[in-house]
Design a protein around this motif. Sequence first.
Motif, PDB file in Angstrom:
ATOM      1  N   LEU A  27     -42.743 -13.487  21.531  1.00 47.77           N
ATOM      2  CA  LEU A  27     -43.352 -12.157  21.464  1.00 47.77           C
ATOM      3  C   LEU A  27     -42.678 -11.191  22.434  1.00 47.77           C
ATOM      4  O   LEU A  27     -42.489 -10.005  22.121  1.00 47.77           O
ATOM      5  N   ALA A  28     -42.302 -11.683  23.597  1.00 47.45           N
ATOM      6  CA  ALA A  28     -41.611 -10.834  24.571  1.00 47.45           C
ATOM      7  C   ALA A  28     -40.246 -10.411  24.038  1.00 47.45           C
ATOM      8  O   ALA A  28     -39.873  -9.233  24.138  1.00 47.45           O
ATOM      9  N   PHE A  29     -39.520 -11.358  23.442  1.00 42.67           N
ATOM     10  CA  PHE A  29     -38.215 -11.004  22.866  1.00 42.67           C
ATOM     11  C   PHE A  29     -38.374 -10.045  21.695  1.00 42.67           C
ATOM     12  O   PHE A  29     -37.546  -9.159  21.490  1.00 42.67           O
ATOM     13  N   ALA A  30     -39.443 -10.215  20.906  1.00 44.30           N
ATOM     14  CA  ALA A  30     -39.700  -9.286  19.807  1.00 44.30           C
ATOM     15  C   ALA A  30     -39.924  -7.881  20.348  1.00 44.30           C
ATOM     16  O   ALA A  30     -39.445  -6.898  19.768  1.00 44.30           O
ATOM     17  N   GLY A  31     -40.619  -7.788  21.474  1.00 45.71           N
ATOM     18  CA  GLY A  31     -40.830  -6.484  22.092  1.00 45.71           C
ATOM     19  C   GLY A  31     -39.552  -5.892  22.652  1.00 45.71           C
ATOM     20  O   GLY A  31     -39.354  -4.680  22.631  1.00 45.71           O
ATOM     21  N   ALA A  32     -38.670  -6.750  23.120  1.00 51.86           N
ATOM     22  CA  ALA A  32     -37.419  -6.265  23.710  1.00 51.86           C
ATOM     23  C   ALA A  32     -36.394  -5.872  22.654  1.00 51.86           C
ATOM     24  O   ALA A  32     -35.652  -4.917  22.826  1.00 51.86           O
ATOM     25  N   LEU A  33     -36.388  -6.598  21.543  1.00 47.21           N
ATOM     26  CA  LEU A  33     -35.315  -6.407  20.567  1.00 47.21           C
ATOM     27  C   LEU A  33     -35.750  -5.707  19.288  1.00 47.21           C
ATOM     28  O   LEU A  33     -34.931  -5.515  18.389  1.00 47.21           O
ATOM     29  N   SER A  34     -36.991  -5.340  19.181  1.00 48.22           N
ATOM     30  CA  SER A  34     -37.494  -4.751  17.952  1.00 48.22           C
ATOM     31  C   SER A  34     -36.851  -3.389  17.687  1.00 48.22           C
ATOM     32  O   SER A  34     -36.867  -2.510  18.537  1.00 48.22           O
TER      33      SER A  34
END
Length: 137
Positions: A27-34
Amino acid sequence: MVGQLKTPPPVSGKAQSPQQWKIAAALAFAGALSPLPVPISGLHKFYLRQPVWGSIYLLLGWTGIPRIACAVEGVWLLVRSQHGSPTGDTVYESVAVSEQTQAIATALRELEKLRQEGLISEQEFEQNRRTLLTKLS
């Protein structure tokens, strides 16, 4: 996707298993790379039951700060998922231990006060003191 998880979400900011750390990292990576124009940074904070931090991430979503923080936290969470134990959150564990130690210290002071006031005998004091001290170990 989050609603389909079989593992219950962590309680009060503490992941219960390495799988939950991995989900939080994703979820953190989704927030960073979205690439979405809608900010989704901070979803990992809501998953970790830290709604205040999640809200701050969402409020600052128009800046790049939450994306950078999400990337850093994603790496950190991923490392924790690989090296952490199910109860590996040392910050929360140390707080819990500290609270227990404080409670025992308070009980020992009260016990000493009762002894000084003559409400309990020296033998009762020593027996209760040893019982309390064994709880520390």
